[in-house]
Design an enzyme around this catalytic site. Structure first.
Site, PDB file in Angstrom:
ATOM      1  N   HIS A   1    -121.341  11.374  24.105  1.00  0.00           N
ATOM      2  CA  HIS A   1    -122.459  12.305  23.994  1.00  0.00           C
ATOM      3  C   HIS A   1    -122.847  12.879  25.354  1.00  0.00           C
ATOM      4  O   HIS A   1    -124.027  13.140  25.607  1.00  0.00           O
ATOM      5  CB  HIS A   1    -123.664  11.615  23.356  1.00  0.00           C
ATOM      6  CG  HIS A   1    -123.475  11.307  21.899  1.00  0.00           C
ATOM      7  ND1 HIS A   1    -123.330  12.284  20.942  1.00  0.00           N
ATOM      8  CD2 HIS A   1    -123.398  10.126  21.249  1.00  0.00           C
ATOM      9  CE1 HIS A   1    -123.175  11.721  19.751  1.00  0.00           C
ATOM     10  NE2 HIS A   1    -123.214  10.412  19.902  1.00  0.00           N
TER      11      HIS A   1
ATOM     12  N   ARG B   1    -117.751   4.331  27.706  1.00  0.00           N
ATOM     13  CA  ARG B   1    -117.657   4.539  26.262  1.00  0.00           C
ATOM     14  C   ARG B   1    -116.759   5.735  26.023  1.00  0.00           C
ATOM     15  O   ARG B   1    -117.071   6.854  26.449  1.00  0.00           O
ATOM     16  CB  ARG B   1    -119.027   4.775  25.620  1.00  0.00           C
ATOM     17  CG  ARG B   1    -118.889   5.027  24.102  1.00  0.00           C
ATOM     18  CD  ARG B   1    -120.202   4.971  23.346  1.00  0.00           C
ATOM     19  NE  ARG B   1    -121.049   6.123  23.599  1.00  0.00           N
ATOM     20  CZ  ARG B   1    -122.160   6.386  22.896  1.00  0.00           C
ATOM     21  NH1 ARG B   1    -122.538   5.553  21.927  1.00  0.00           N
ATOM     22  NH2 ARG B   1    -122.898   7.439  23.186  1.00  0.00           N
TER      23      ARG B   1
ATOM     24  N   GLU C   1    -122.510   1.142  14.240  1.00  0.00           N
ATOM     25  CA  GLU C   1    -123.601   2.112  14.221  1.00  0.00           C
ATOM     26  C   GLU C   1    -124.018   2.524  12.817  1.00  0.00           C
ATOM     27  O   GLU C   1    -124.707   3.539  12.651  1.00  0.00           O
ATOM     28  CB  GLU C   1    -123.194   3.360  15.006  1.00  0.00           C
ATOM     29  CG  GLU C   1    -122.662   3.074  16.398  1.00  0.00           C
ATOM     30  CD  GLU C   1    -122.186   4.315  17.107  1.00  0.00           C
ATOM     31  OE1 GLU C   1    -123.058   5.120  17.487  1.00  0.00           O
ATOM     32  OE2 GLU C   1    -120.971   4.489  17.272  1.00  0.00           O
TER      33      GLU C   1
ATOM     34  N   GLN D   1    -118.554  -0.903  18.988  1.00  0.00           N
ATOM     35  CA  GLN D   1    -119.902  -0.448  18.645  1.00  0.00           C
ATOM     36  C   GLN D   1    -120.025  -0.244  17.144  1.00  0.00           C
ATOM     37  O   GLN D   1    -119.244   0.486  16.528  1.00  0.00           O
ATOM     38  CB  GLN D   1    -120.239   0.852  19.373  1.00  0.00           C
ATOM     39  CG  GLN D   1    -121.682   1.294  19.179  1.00  0.00           C
ATOM     40  CD  GLN D   1    -122.088   2.418  20.122  1.00  0.00           C
ATOM     41  OE1 GLN D   1    -121.261   3.017  20.783  1.00  0.00           O
ATOM     42  NE2 GLN D   1    -123.367   2.697  20.175  1.00  0.00           N
TER      43      GLN D   1
ATOM     44  N   ASP E   1    -105.984   3.580  32.612  1.00  0.00           N
ATOM     45  CA  ASP E   1    -105.062   3.905  33.698  1.00  0.00           C
ATOM     46  C   ASP E   1    -105.777   4.295  34.986  1.00  0.00           C
ATOM     47  O   ASP E   1    -105.232   4.110  36.078  1.00  0.00           O
ATOM     48  CB  ASP E   1    -104.120   5.036  33.273  1.00  0.00           C
ATOM     49  CG  ASP E   1    -103.029   4.572  32.321  1.00  0.00           C
ATOM     50  OD1 ASP E   1    -102.858   3.345  32.163  1.00  0.00           O
ATOM     51  OD2 ASP E   1    -102.350   5.435  31.723  1.00  0.00           O
TER      52      ASP E   1
ATOM     53  N   SER F   1    -129.696   4.305  17.154  1.00  0.00           N
ATOM     54  CA  SER F   1    -129.980   5.667  16.673  1.00  0.00           C
ATOM     55  C   SER F   1    -129.148   6.041  15.460  1.00  0.00           C
ATOM     56  O   SER F   1    -129.671   6.541  14.449  1.00  0.00           O
ATOM     57  CB  SER F   1    -129.769   6.680  17.800  1.00  0.00           C
ATOM     58  OG  SER F   1    -130.713   6.491  18.830  1.00  0.00           O
ATOM     59  N   ASP F   2    -127.836   5.830  15.533  1.00  0.00           N
ATOM     60  CA  ASP F   2    -126.994   6.149  14.385  1.00  0.00           C
ATOM     61  C   ASP F   2    -127.235   5.188  13.236  1.00  0.00           C
ATOM     62  O   ASP F   2    -127.117   5.571  12.068  1.00  0.00           O
ATOM     63  CB  ASP F   2    -125.516   6.160  14.791  1.00  0.00           C
ATOM     64  CG  ASP F   2    -125.123   7.436  15.498  1.00  0.00           C
ATOM     65  OD1 ASP F   2    -125.231   8.506  14.885  1.00  0.00           O
ATOM     66  OD2 ASP F   2    -124.718   7.368  16.673  1.00  0.00           O
TER      67      ASP F   2
END
Length: 256
Positions: free
Chosen positions: A49, A74, A152, A150, A88, A177-178
């Site tokens: 995000h 993330r 959600e 995660q 990498d 939030s999600d």
């Protein structure tokens, strides 16, 4: 000399020691350097995000090198190519978003590991191996990687036990939030039903022996989450610090 550096975040995570972190979305190497020297245990650089791209992530990672905070990234999605690229350039702790099933958990873990344990593509000259100078990197890398998944949504929480117990998962991060949106309370993660669900998830993860993480929006909620068993907690964000700090400063002079 062996240049391999132990993943201290992973080690502390396994010991269930409380680790206080901060969410970073400003895509700035200068901000990352400031935050890394501020006393946080970890800083998460977000690409889902925020407009973080690989060259910018690399400069932020370099800026954080001398700081105290461990860098986490993330990725934007559960994509082996995205995961391979951040590994990498030198990230060793990865947060993979929106995991809803055992199969998705397995896909994320395998993307982080070299064969035969996983499917991570091989390069002998990446930054992670000091551009090929660390000749044992390919054999040692898997031990240093920390995989956090995660969850959600209610769908994901219904599969929590299977996801959390997947071999190679080192922690589970609950996204308030999600989760709130999936429960019909979009924009309101503080809703009593959402908070009860978060508390239950923390309890279940504690019983499974899996470290639990979460992002908090206030000091009050952060302290509440630690009481519910969450051991790595983001207590705010760089955007929040700048926006709230600026607003408070302006307010001091509003009546002048």
């Amino acid at each position: 000399m062996n240049p391999f550096v132990e993943n201290s975040f992973k080690s502390r995570l396994a010991s269930r020691r409380l680790q206080v972190g901060l969410w970073s979305s400003l895509c700035s190497n200068i901000v990352a350097e400031i935050l890394a020297h501020s006393g946080f245990d970890w800083i998460l650089l977000d690409t889902e995000h925020s407009p973080n791209e690989l060259p910018g992530l690399l400069s932020q990672l370099q800026a954080m090198k001398s700081g105290h905070a461990c860098p986490i990234v993330r990725v934007a999605s559960n994509d082996p190519v995205l995961i391979k690229r951040v590994l990498d350039i030198g990230f060793t702790s990865i947060l993979v978003p929106f995991i809803e099933s055992e199969g998705e958990a397995e896909k994320a873990v395998k993307a982080c590991l070299y064969p035969p344990a996983g499917i991570r593509g091989v390069t002998g000259s990446g930054r992670a191996s000091q551009y090929g100078r660390h000749t044992k990197y390919l054999y040692e890398a898997n031990d240093s990687i920390c995989v956090i998944l995660q969850i959600e949504s209610l769908v994901g929480l219904n599969e929590l036990d299977r996801i959390a117990k997947m071999d190679g998962v080192h922690g589970v991060f609950v996204g308030p939030s999600d989760l709130a949106a999936s429960m019909g309370h979009i924009g309101n993660p503080s809703h009593v039903d959402v908070q009860k669900t978060i508390a239950d998830a923390g309890k279940r993860l504690s019983e499974l022996g899996i470290p639990a993480g979460i992002l908090s929006s206030s000091e009050e909620s952060a302290k509440r989450y630690t009481q519910w068993g969450y051991s790595f907690v983001a207590v705010g964000s760089d955007i929040g610090l700048v926006a709230n700090g600026a607003s408070k400063l302006v307010a001091l002079f509003a009546d002048e």
